[in-house]
Design a protein around this motif. Structure first.
Motif, PDB file in Angstrom:
ATOM      1  N   PHE A  83      -3.880  -1.581  -8.421  1.00 47.00           N
ATOM      2  CA  PHE A  83      -5.039  -0.694  -8.425  1.00 47.00           C
ATOM      3  C   PHE A  83      -4.653   0.681  -7.880  1.00 47.00           C
ATOM      4  N   ILE A  84      -5.577   1.614  -8.047  1.00 47.14           N
ATOM      5  CA  ILE A  84      -5.527   2.893  -7.348  1.00 47.14           C
ATOM      6  C   ILE A  84      -6.714   2.924  -6.384  1.00 47.14           C
ATOM      7  N   LEU A  85      -6.447   3.312  -5.143  1.00 50.04           N
ATOM      8  CA  LEU A  85      -7.500   3.463  -4.150  1.00 50.04           C
ATOM      9  C   LEU A  85      -7.500   4.904  -3.661  1.00 50.04           C
ATOM     10  N   ARG A  86      -8.664   5.554  -3.758  1.00 46.80           N
ATOM     11  CA  ARG A  86      -8.823   6.938  -3.310  1.00 46.80           C
ATOM     12  C   ARG A  86      -9.718   6.962  -2.075  1.00 46.80           C
ATOM     13  N   LEU A  87      -9.190   7.484  -0.967  1.00 48.95           N
ATOM     14  CA  LEU A  87      -9.970   7.658   0.252  1.00 48.95           C
ATOM     15  C   LEU A  87     -10.339   9.135   0.377  1.00 48.95           C
ATOM     16  N   SER A  88     -11.616   9.449   0.479  1.00 49.02           N
ATOM     17  CA  SER A  88     -12.022  10.836   0.637  1.00 49.02           C
ATOM     18  C   SER A  88     -11.626  11.345   2.019  1.00 49.02           C
ATOM     19  N   ASN A  89     -11.230  12.599   2.076  1.00 50.94           N
ATOM     20  CA  ASN A  89     -10.876  13.220   3.350  1.00 50.94           C
ATOM     21  C   ASN A  89     -12.105  13.912   3.920  1.00 50.94           C
ATOM     22  N   PRO A  90     -12.628  13.442   5.047  1.00 52.04           N
ATOM     23  CA  PRO A  90     -13.847  14.051   5.604  1.00 52.04           C
ATOM     24  C   PRO A  90     -13.640  15.488   6.051  1.00 52.04           C
ATOM     25  N   ASP A  91     -12.384  15.918   6.216  1.00 53.56           N
ATOM     26  CA  ASP A  91     -12.095  17.281   6.650  1.00 53.56           C
ATOM     27  C   ASP A  91     -11.899  18.241   5.483  1.00 53.56           C
ATOM     28  N   ALA A  92     -11.982  17.738   4.245  1.00 54.81           N
ATOM     29  CA  ALA A  92     -11.787  18.595   3.077  1.00 54.81           C
ATOM     30  C   ALA A  92     -12.877  19.660   3.017  1.00 54.81           C
ATOM     31  N   GLU A  93     -12.470  20.879   2.643  1.00 54.43           N
ATOM     32  CA  GLU A  93     -13.420  21.983   2.581  1.00 54.43           C
ATOM     33  C   GLU A  93     -14.089  22.049   1.211  1.00 54.43           C
ATOM     34  N   GLY A  94     -15.325  22.512   1.204  1.00 60.91           N
ATOM     35  CA  GLY A  94     -16.038  22.699  -0.050  1.00 60.91           C
ATOM     36  C   GLY A  94     -16.594  21.429  -0.657  1.00 60.91           C
ATOM     37  N   VAL A 130       0.876  -1.180   0.000  1.00 59.57           N
ATOM     38  CA  VAL A 130       0.000   0.000   0.000  1.00 59.57           C
ATOM     39  C   VAL A 130       0.904   1.218   0.000  1.00 59.57           C
ATOM     40  N   ILE A 131       0.952   1.934  -1.111  1.00 57.00           N
ATOM     41  CA  ILE A 131       1.934   2.998  -1.313  1.00 57.00           C
ATOM     42  C   ILE A 131       1.221   4.341  -1.504  1.00 57.00           C
ATOM     43  N   PRO A 132       1.413   5.308  -0.594  1.00 52.50           N
ATOM     44  CA  PRO A 132       0.800   6.630  -0.790  1.00 52.50           C
ATOM     45  C   PRO A 132       1.368   7.310  -2.048  1.00 52.50           C
ATOM     46  N   ILE A 133       0.510   8.029  -2.760  1.00 50.05           N
ATOM     47  CA  ILE A 133       0.913   8.731  -3.984  1.00 50.05           C
ATOM     48  C   ILE A 133       0.816  10.232  -3.761  1.00 50.05           C
ATOM     49  N   GLN A 134       1.908  10.945  -4.082  1.00 46.38           N
ATOM     50  CA  GLN A 134       1.968  12.398  -3.958  1.00 46.38           C
ATOM     51  C   GLN A 134       1.457  12.849  -2.592  1.00 46.38           C
ATOM     52  N   TYR A 135       2.031  12.260  -1.558  1.00 50.55           N
ATOM     53  CA  TYR A 135       1.599  12.550  -0.186  1.00 50.55           C
ATOM     54  C   TYR A 135       2.717  13.249   0.571  1.00 50.55           C
ATOM     55  N   ASP A 136       2.423  14.394   1.120  1.00 50.06           N
ATOM     56  CA  ASP A 136       3.360  15.145   1.955  1.00 50.06           C
ATOM     57  C   ASP A 136       2.740  15.291   3.340  1.00 50.06           C
ATOM     58  N   PRO A 137       3.290  14.618   4.349  1.00 46.11           N
ATOM     59  CA  PRO A 137       2.688  14.668   5.688  1.00 46.11           C
ATOM     60  C   PRO A 137       2.676  16.069   6.288  1.00 46.11           C
ATOM     61  N   ASP A 138       3.511  16.964   5.775  1.00 47.75           N
ATOM     62  CA  ASP A 138       3.587  18.314   6.319  1.00 47.75           C
ATOM     63  C   ASP A 138       2.842  19.338   5.463  1.00 47.75           C
ATOM     64  N   CYS A 139       2.084  18.891   4.487  1.00 42.39           N
ATOM     65  CA  CYS A 139       1.346  19.820   3.634  1.00 42.39           C
ATOM     66  C   CYS A 139       0.391  20.658   4.495  1.00 42.39           C
ATOM     67  N   PRO A 140       0.446  21.991   4.408  1.00 44.89           N
ATOM     68  CA  PRO A 140      -0.396  22.828   5.271  1.00 44.89           C
ATOM     69  C   PRO A 140      -1.867  22.856   4.864  1.00 44.89           C
ATOM     70  N   PHE A 141      -2.168  22.428   3.641  1.00 50.21           N
ATOM     71  CA  PHE A 141      -3.550  22.424   3.174  1.00 50.21           C
ATOM     72  C   PHE A 141      -4.134  21.020   3.261  1.00 50.21           C
ATOM     73  N   LYS A 142      -5.401  20.943   3.561  1.00 52.26           N
ATOM     74  CA  LYS A 142      -6.062  19.642   3.676  1.00 52.26           C
ATOM     75  C   LYS A 142      -6.200  19.001   2.294  1.00 52.26           C
ATOM     76  N   TYR A 143      -5.815  17.740   2.189  1.00 54.26           N
ATOM     77  CA  TYR A 143      -6.014  17.007   0.948  1.00 54.26           C
ATOM     78  C   TYR A 143      -7.501  16.727   0.756  1.00 54.26           C
ATOM     79  N   ASN A 144      -7.943  16.784  -0.494  1.00 51.79           N
ATOM     80  CA  ASN A 144      -9.314  16.376  -0.785  1.00 51.79           C
ATOM     81  C   ASN A 144      -9.466  14.863  -0.693  1.00 51.79           C
ATOM     82  N   ASN A 145      -8.416  14.167  -1.130  1.00 56.99           N
ATOM     83  CA  ASN A 145      -8.397  12.700  -1.099  1.00 56.99           C
ATOM     84  C   ASN A 145      -7.005  12.229  -0.728  1.00 56.99           C
ATOM     85  N   PHE A 146      -6.938  11.043  -0.173  1.00 50.57           N
ATOM     86  CA  PHE A 146      -5.666  10.359   0.042  1.00 50.57           C
ATOM     87  C   PHE A 146      -5.606   9.222  -0.970  1.00 50.57           C
ATOM     88  N   VAL A 147      -4.580   9.233  -1.798  1.00 49.42           N
ATOM     89  CA  VAL A 147      -4.504   8.314  -2.938  1.00 49.42           C
ATOM     90  C   VAL A 147      -3.396   7.290  -2.700  1.00 49.42           C
TER      91      VAL A 147
END
Length: 330
Positions: free
Chosen positions: A94-105, A38-55
């Motif tokens: 496969f690609i698995l996309r998990l929605s981020n419940p904290d995403a805005e909008g 299970v490999i995160p894609i384009q994931y930065d743990p220190d990103c200051p903005f909330k991700y819309n999805n975790f891929v």
């Protein structure tokens, strides 16, 4: 002690959810899970903005076995949700996309259904083009009352935006021409009669583009999270001066914008410069953006600003709004 970012706070919880999902949906055993990746894609743990999805990229230790009880007669394992196709029996990645419940909008009640529905519409609209650029969906779950997710096809290619800036104008033109072809097909696709209004879609009970660096062909159109049915407008309203102005640092890339307009015209695609009354639509859009600018509503952005920044942005926004209203005769 360093604080954990909101994106990284539930990192281990998401991994545990994925493992359980692989057990429930694909029938993996405990030993299988140890060998799966299970490999995160384009994931930065220190990103200051909330991700819309975790891929995530999911690599199974074996191909998915065929489902002998598939009532549709397709070869492959079929999950139960609408809008899905059977998982081919030779599928292993496969690609698995998990929605981020904290995403805005985002509307948690409809966001997953909307994305899958738009993928299905896009697949129908672009199905006649080669190569196929829309990923197949194998399974999904609503984000309304639980963790939302989409299991989909891994598409080949690398993000266009990673190398687009360094391409010469000829290579950029070839990429833009393909983008126009995709846009034309989407514009001319007859929508189902059940879609009767603008906005998102659902079921009744730029890194968005990948390309092959060797061939220069677009290989995938991705990320339909904010996709919706809208009027065919973009930012281009008027013609170009001759000669073109020079591009300044941080300014408009006039040569690239002209290439985009030329390709739209060449393929006879609907574009703002030939839409009657589009200037009025643009005025209304500008006012709406000025009334509620993102930089005074996005909490992640505001938390990064010094004291007094909110008042500064608000004052600047008010000045812009007054100028727009004066321009429109109010």
């Amino acid at each position: 002690m360093a604080t954990v970012s909101h994106n990284h706070a539930n990192y281990q919880g998401r991994l545990a959810f994925i493992q359980q999902l692989l057990v429930d949906q694909l029938g993996l055993s405990a030993k299988d899970l140890e060998r799966a990746k299970v490999i995160p894609i384009q994931y930065d743990p220190d990103c200051p903005f909330k991700y819309n999805n975790f891929v995530y990229r999911i690599e199974l230790p074996f191909t998915v076995a065929s489902d002998v009880n598939n009532v549709d007669g397709d070869k492959g394992r079929r999950l139960k949700q609408p809008g899905c196709v059977p998982i081919p029996s030779d599928m292993q990645i496969f690609i698995l996309r998990l929605s981020n419940p904290d995403a805005e909008g985002m509307n948690a009640a409809t966001r997953i259904e909307n994305e899958v529905a738009i993928i299905n519409l896009s697949s129908s609209a672009l199905g006649h083009l080669e190569p196929n650029v829309v990923p197949r969906v194998f399974g999904w779950e609503s984000a309304k009352s639980s963790q939302g997710w989409i299991l989909q096809e891994l598409m080949p290619g690398v993000p266009v935006d990673e190398t687009f800036g360094s391409m010469d104008l000829g290579k950029k033109r070839r990429i833009l021409a393909q983008m126009v072809t995709l846009l034309k097909a989407l514009q001319r696709f007859p929508l189902p009669e059940s879609l009767t209004a603008w906005g998102g879609a659902a079921f009744d009970a730029t890194n968005n583009l990948l390309f092959d660096p060797d061939s220069g062909r677009i290989t995938a159109l991705l990320d339909y999270d904010f996709a919706s049915i809208l009027h065919p407008i973009n930012a281009k309203l008027n013609g170009f001066p001759t000669p073109l102005p020079e591009t300044t640092e941080g300014g408009i890339q006039w040569d690239l914008a002209k290439v985009w307009e030329d390709e739209l015209e060449k393929q006879d695609v609907k574009r703002p410069s030939i839409m009657q009354g589009i200037d009025k639509v643009a005025d209304v859009d500008a006012v709406l953006r000025a009334v509620l600018p993102w930089h005074i509503t996005n909490l992640d952005f505001l938390q990064m600003q010094p004291d007094g920044a909110t008042e500064y942005f608000r004052k600047r926004g008010e000045e812009k709004l007054i100028m727009l209203l004066d321009y429109m005769g109010f």
